[in-house]
Scaffold this motif. Structure first.
Motif, short mmCIF file in Angstrom:
data_model
loop_
_atom_site.label_atom_id
_atom_site.label_comp_id
_atom_site.label_asym_id
_atom_site.label_seq_id
_atom_site.Cartn_x
_atom_site.Cartn_y
_atom_site.Cartn_z
N VAL A 675 0.85 -1.19 0.00
CA VAL A 675 0.00 0.00 0.00
C VAL A 675 0.89 1.25 0.00
CG1 VAL A 675 -1.73 1.31 1.26
CG2 VAL A 675 -1.89 -1.19 1.12
N THR A 676 0.53 2.21 -0.85
CA THR A 676 1.29 3.48 -0.92
C THR A 676 0.33 4.65 -0.86
OG1 THR A 676 1.19 3.50 -3.33
CG2 THR A 676 3.10 2.42 -2.32
N GLY A 677 0.92 5.84 -0.65
CA GLY A 677 0.14 7.08 -0.71
C GLY A 677 -0.81 7.27 0.44
N VAL A 678 -0.48 6.76 1.64
CA VAL A 678 -1.40 6.90 2.78
C VAL A 678 -1.43 8.35 3.24
CG1 VAL A 678 -1.90 6.20 5.13
CG2 VAL A 678 -1.00 4.54 3.49
N LYS A 679 -2.63 8.89 3.36
CA LYS A 679 -2.82 10.25 3.86
C LYS A 679 -3.80 10.22 5.02
CE LYS A 679 -2.08 12.42 -0.66
NZ LYS A 679 -2.68 13.31 -1.69
N VAL A 680 -3.50 11.04 6.05
CA VAL A 680 -4.38 11.13 7.22
C VAL A 680 -4.67 12.59 7.47
CG1 VAL A 680 -4.72 10.54 9.63
CG2 VAL A 680 -3.31 9.07 8.18
N SER A 681 -5.93 12.92 7.66
CA SER A 681 -6.29 14.32 7.92
C SER A 681 -7.43 14.39 8.91
CB SER A 681 -6.70 15.00 6.61
OG SER A 681 -7.82 14.34 6.04
N ASN A 682 -7.49 15.58 9.63
CA ASN A 682 -8.56 15.79 10.60
C ASN A 682 -9.91 15.82 9.91
OD1 ASN A 682 -7.45 15.97 13.18
ND2 ASN A 682 -6.58 17.98 12.75
N LYS A 683 -10.89 15.42 10.72
CA LYS A 683 -12.27 15.51 10.26
C LYS A 683 -13.12 15.91 11.45
CE LYS A 683 -15.60 13.08 7.38
NZ LYS A 683 -15.95 11.81 6.72
N LYS A 684 -14.06 16.77 11.26
CA LYS A 684 -14.88 17.28 12.35
C LYS A 684 -15.56 16.14 13.09
CE LYS A 684 -18.48 20.66 13.36
NZ LYS A 684 -19.45 21.64 12.80
N GLY A 685 -15.61 16.31 14.43
CA GLY A 685 -16.29 15.31 15.26
C GLY A 685 -15.38 14.23 15.75
N ALA A 686 -14.15 14.55 16.11
CA ALA A 686 -13.20 13.58 16.67
C ALA A 686 -13.02 12.40 15.73
CB ALA A 686 -13.65 13.12 18.04
N SER A 691 -6.82 7.91 3.45
CA SER A 691 -6.90 7.51 2.05
C SER A 691 -5.55 6.99 1.61
CB SER A 691 -7.35 8.69 1.18
OG SER A 691 -6.39 9.75 1.24
N TRP A 692 -5.54 6.24 0.47
CA TRP A 692 -4.30 5.67 -0.05
C TRP A 692 -4.48 5.40 -1.54
CZ3 TRP A 692 -7.56 3.58 3.52
CH2 TRP A 692 -8.34 2.49 3.11
N THR A 693 -3.42 5.02 -2.13
CA THR A 693 -3.45 4.79 -3.58
C THR A 693 -4.19 3.48 -3.87
OG1 THR A 693 -1.36 5.94 -3.85
CG2 THR A 693 -2.07 4.51 -5.66
N SER A 694 -5.22 3.53 -4.73
CA SER A 694 -6.04 2.37 -5.04
C SER A 694 -5.29 1.36 -5.91
CB SER A 694 -7.31 2.80 -5.77
OG SER A 694 -8.08 1.68 -6.11
N GLN A 695 -5.50 0.06 -5.67
CA GLN A 695 -4.93 -1.01 -6.47
C GLN A 695 -6.04 -1.65 -7.33
OE1 GLN A 695 -2.37 -3.70 -4.32
NE2 GLN A 695 -1.65 -2.09 -2.92
N ASP A 696 -5.87 -2.91 -7.73
CA ASP A 696 -6.85 -3.61 -8.57
C ASP A 696 -8.23 -3.59 -7.91
OD1 ASP A 696 -8.30 -6.36 -9.29
OD2 ASP A 696 -6.98 -5.80 -10.96
N LYS A 697 -9.29 -3.60 -8.75
CA LYS A 697 -10.66 -3.51 -8.22
C LYS A 697 -11.05 -4.68 -7.33
CE LYS A 697 -12.86 -5.75 -12.19
NZ LYS A 697 -13.90 -5.63 -13.23
N ASN A 698 -10.37 -5.82 -7.45
CA ASN A 698 -10.71 -6.99 -6.63
C ASN A 698 -9.96 -7.01 -5.30
OD1 ASN A 698 -12.48 -8.18 -8.54
ND2 ASN A 698 -10.70 -8.85 -9.73
N ILE A 699 -9.13 -5.98 -5.07
CA ILE A 699 -8.32 -5.92 -3.86
C ILE A 699 -9.15 -5.33 -2.73
CG2 ILE A 699 -6.22 -5.01 -2.80
CD1 ILE A 699 -5.73 -7.10 -4.93
N ASN A 700 -9.05 -5.93 -1.53
CA ASN A 700 -9.65 -5.39 -0.31
C ASN A 700 -8.52 -4.86 0.58
OD1 ASN A 700 -12.31 -6.23 -1.04
ND2 ASN A 700 -11.73 -8.32 -0.46
#
Length: 764
Positions: A675-686, A691-700
């Motif tokens: 997994v690459t491109g992991v981003k973490v940001s604040n969001k209202k409400g604690a 988000s991260w870079t998406s891989q193949d559509k069958n990947i979980n």
């Protein structure tokens, strides 16, 4: 109109019923009634000027008692208590007394309804009430009908089935007219059949009461003088011909005399044993198809002098030491439950014709004692069968031992040297062989020692808690021949047809140890008897020679072939084998058999369909999803669902057939990348957004979070982003792994290295 004081009498509880319903009233005849049954309300239909007479004569009443007679409607009927019908002593709504044994008359005055109530007291002081409901109709000139020269029986007629056994006649009505039949029909000839007779007046018809039920007879009549012509209807109720009275499974058909051992007349249908711990038991008497209204089983208890002297002096021997309820439950009182046995009888009976006498009587023996004592019982189980016996009471309550059971057992010194058996007994028992050198008993088994015959007796031992003794004898015959020889056929059933007309029936004699040389087998056609035995047969559709059975016709047919072998010095005649042979011109059901129900394949993978038949072929419903070759090998092409149809063309002998196999093709698994491109940001409400870079559509993906030094918490998602709940101002560590589910259901993870990022949430 006919004055019914001229001697028309029927017992209240008469055995049959005959009711009237318009087109028009067949008769205004009314009977006088003997007042011997106060159990039911009586409904009486009268015509104006009819007179009804009631005899007040009831047993079991308080000495000196008088009856109170109440007339609810004096304007409809007049009740003359002195029976003179002159109005000199009339009952009214307030009620008047009447003496037991006297009669009173009721005259119909006007159309309407009235209730006459009779009240009296039994000898125990209890008040009983009898109600007679009167319905009065307008006076008409109608025929005076009779059956078998008697007034119409109120309750009906037994289904005696006698052909033309009863006569229906039309007479005049108070000499006001003469009536003659012109036609009589029945609505239900299965219940009541009618037949005309040839007489000068043509006013007689024959009736047959065939079975229980109802039927309407419609009569067309002509009249002279003031007799009125017209149609009249009779509703006939036919009841069963005789009640069925049983004690247990024994039907009682006669009135058995009281038991008398001296005279040799015992007549005991059942014996009941009562103790302090078991002081009540039901006789088990039943009454089916009662013949009269209110017919029921009556019970009377008597005491006998001893177990052997059971002569009864009825009614001097009546007793209250045992009681019998209306449902037949016998209960022993404390006086009956002594240390020594007490002997009693219960007379159970029914009155079929309501004449006050018991027409069917059965006797039940009752024995009482304080302490319980059971009968000795014994069961021997050997070679898959159970042999059970128990001691019992004889007809007069004496103890009867059981020693008449003998069981034949065969043993061999070669192949059946031991036969196990088990014993179940109510008390202690002993096992003895009269010749232990021939057959001994060792650890619950019969053991053959030498040829000969021995008797092994298994007997209960007497004790203080059981009555009687029981013995079962095993008669063991020992031979030196093998006993377990049997003929075994290769096939228990053979199907022949227009293609396969003959078959050799293979069989062999099986013994332990095995035979060095097989004997010559014999074959014959047989049929099976109802008792399970077999008899020689000659079927017309088959021939049999040297063990080969041949189907010779075009009929649908079947037969049985018995295969046997003779006895030898080494073994007794072996048990035969039986082969069922059928012949048909029809095709047999398809031979197609497909054991593969479905397939799960990955793109590019292959698997075979398991199927058998006469001539198989395979076809795919969608070759873009899955293909199949001529051998049934299926290959997945791309993700999707396809159906493989397996067909069997069949032949002259077997029908064609087909079956479907569903194939599920899944995309070939792609191993996840790091997994690459992991981003973490604040969001209202604690909360934080990841988000991260998406891989193949069958990947979980599995997203892990840890707040501060807490534990890792995981969450699976299918897209490349997630929202996580956290504490405000806390340090949050996030990492993400990629995974996919393989076709085998196992999880395939991406590289061990994961993308992780620590982030502190906004304190605000």
């Amino acid at each position: 109109m006919l004055n019914m004081k001229k001697g028309l009498a029927i017992v209240l509880a008469a055995a049959t019923a005959f009711t009237f319903a318009p087109v028009a009233s067949l008769s205004s005849a009314v009977s006088a009634y003997a007042g011997t049954d106060f159990r039911q309300a009586q409904n009486v239909a009268l015509t104006v000027d009819d007179v009804f007479t009631y005899d007040v004569n009831v047993t079991n009443v308080k000495d000196g008692t008088t009856f109170t007679v109440i007339n609810s409607a004096p304007a409809v009927v007049r009740v003359d208590l002195d029976g003179t019908n002159d109005g000199s002593n009339v009952a009214n709504a307030a009620g008047k007394p009447q003496t037991n044994g006297k009669s009173f008359s009721v005259k119909a005055l006007a159309k309407g309804t009235a209730k006459v109530t009779i009240k009296y007291h039994e000898s125990n002081g209890a008040e009983l009430t009898k109600e007679i409901n009167f319905t009065v109709s307008d006076k008409k000139d109608t025929p005076n009908w009779k059956i078998d020269s008697n007034p119409i029986n109120e309750f009906g007629y037994k289904a005696d089935g006698t052909t033309d056994g009863h006569t229906l006649k039309a007479g005049d009505a108070d000499n006001n007219g003469t009536f003659t039949f012109t036609k009589l029909t029945t609505s239900n000839p299965d219940v009541v059949a009618v037949k005309a007779t040839v007489e000068s007046t043509n006013n007689e018809w024959k009736l047959t009461f065939k079975k229980a039920g109802t039927a309407k007879l419609t009569a067309s009549v002509t009249g002279t003088a003031s007799g009125k012509s017209g149609d009249y209807t009779i509703t006939v109720n036919v009841i069963p011909n005789g009640s069925t009275f049983k004690i247990g499974d024994t039907e009682i058909t006669t009135a058995d005399a009281a038991p008398n051992v001296t005279a040799g007349s015992v007549n005991i249908k059942k014996t009941i044993y009562l103790t302090a711990a078991h002081s009540s038991e039901n006789i088990g008497a039943t009454l089916v198809n009662p013949q009269v209204k209110g017919e029921k089983i009556s019970y009377t208890a008597y005491k006998a002098d001893s177990n052997t002297d059971v002569t009864l002096a009825d009614p001097a021997d009546k007793t209250s030491e045992i009681t019998v309820s209306d449902d037949g439950t016998v209960t022993a009182t404390a006086n009956a439950l002594n240390a020594t046995e007490g002997y009693y009888f219960v007379k159970a009976g029914v009155d079929d014709d309501a004449d006050g006498n018991l027409d069917k009587i059965g006797w039940v023996r009752v024995i009482t004692t304080r302490d319980a004592k059971a009968f000795s019982t014994l069961k021997v189980s050997i070679e898959g069968k159970d042999y059970e016996k128990s001691a019992s009471y004889d007809a007069v309550g004496g103890i009867k031992d059981s020693t008449d059971t003998e069981v034949a057992v065969n043993l061999s010194t070669k192949d059946k040297t031991t036969v196990p058996f088990t014993v179940t007994s109510s008390n202690n028992y002993e096992v003895k062989s009269n010749d232990t050198s021939t057959v001994d008993v060792v650890n619950g088994a019969l053991v053959a020692k030498r040829t000969g015959v021995a008797a092994i007796t298994i007997s209960t031992k007497s004790d203080v808690t059981h009555y009687g003794a029981v013995t079962i004898t095993l008669k063991a015959n020992v031979t030196n021949q093998m006993l377990n020889a049997k003929v075994v056929a290769a096939d228990s059933a053979v199907a022949l047809n227009k293609v396969t007309k003959s078959k050799k029936l293979a069989a062999s004699v099986v013994t332990t140890p095995a035979l060095a040389k097989q004997p010559t087998l014999s074959y014959r056609f047989v049929s099976k008897n109802s008792d399970g035995t077999y008899a020689a047969a000659t079927p017309v559709d088959f021939t049999l020679k040297d063990g080969v059975v041949t189907y010779t016709t075009t009929n649908e047919a079947s037969t049985i072939v018995e295969i046997s072998a003779p006895a030898t010095n080494d073994y007794t005649a072996p048990a035969p084998a039986y082969v069922t042979v059928t012949g048909t011109q029809k095709q047999q059901p398809t031979k197609l058999s497909v054991s593969t129900k479905s397939l799960n394949l990955e793109e590019g993978a292959s698997d075979a369909i398991a199927a058998t038949g006469t001539a198989l072929s395979f076809k795919s419903s969608d070759e873009k999803v899955a293909t199949v070759d001529a051998t049934g090998k299926v290959t997945g092409v791309k993700e999707g669902v396809a159906v493989i149809t397996v067909s069997d063309a069949g032949n002259d002998e077997f029908a064609a057939g087909s079956a479907d196999v569903t194939v599920y093709v899944t995309a070939k698994a792609v191993k996840p990348a790091k997994v690459t491109g992991v981003k973490v940001s604040n969001k209202k409400g604690a909360k934080v957004s990841v988000s991260w870079t998406s891989q193949d559509k069958n990947i979980n993906y599995r997203v892990y979070k840890k707040v501060g030094n807490g534990k890792w918490i995981a969450k699976n998602v299918t897209s490349n982003k997630a929202t996580l709940s956290v504490k405000k101002g806390a340090k949050v560590t996030v990492k993400v792994k990629a995974f996919v589910k393989g076709t085998d259901g196992k999880t395939v993870w991406g590289p061990k290295a994961t993308q992780a990022k620590a982030f502190k949430t906004d304190k605000k």
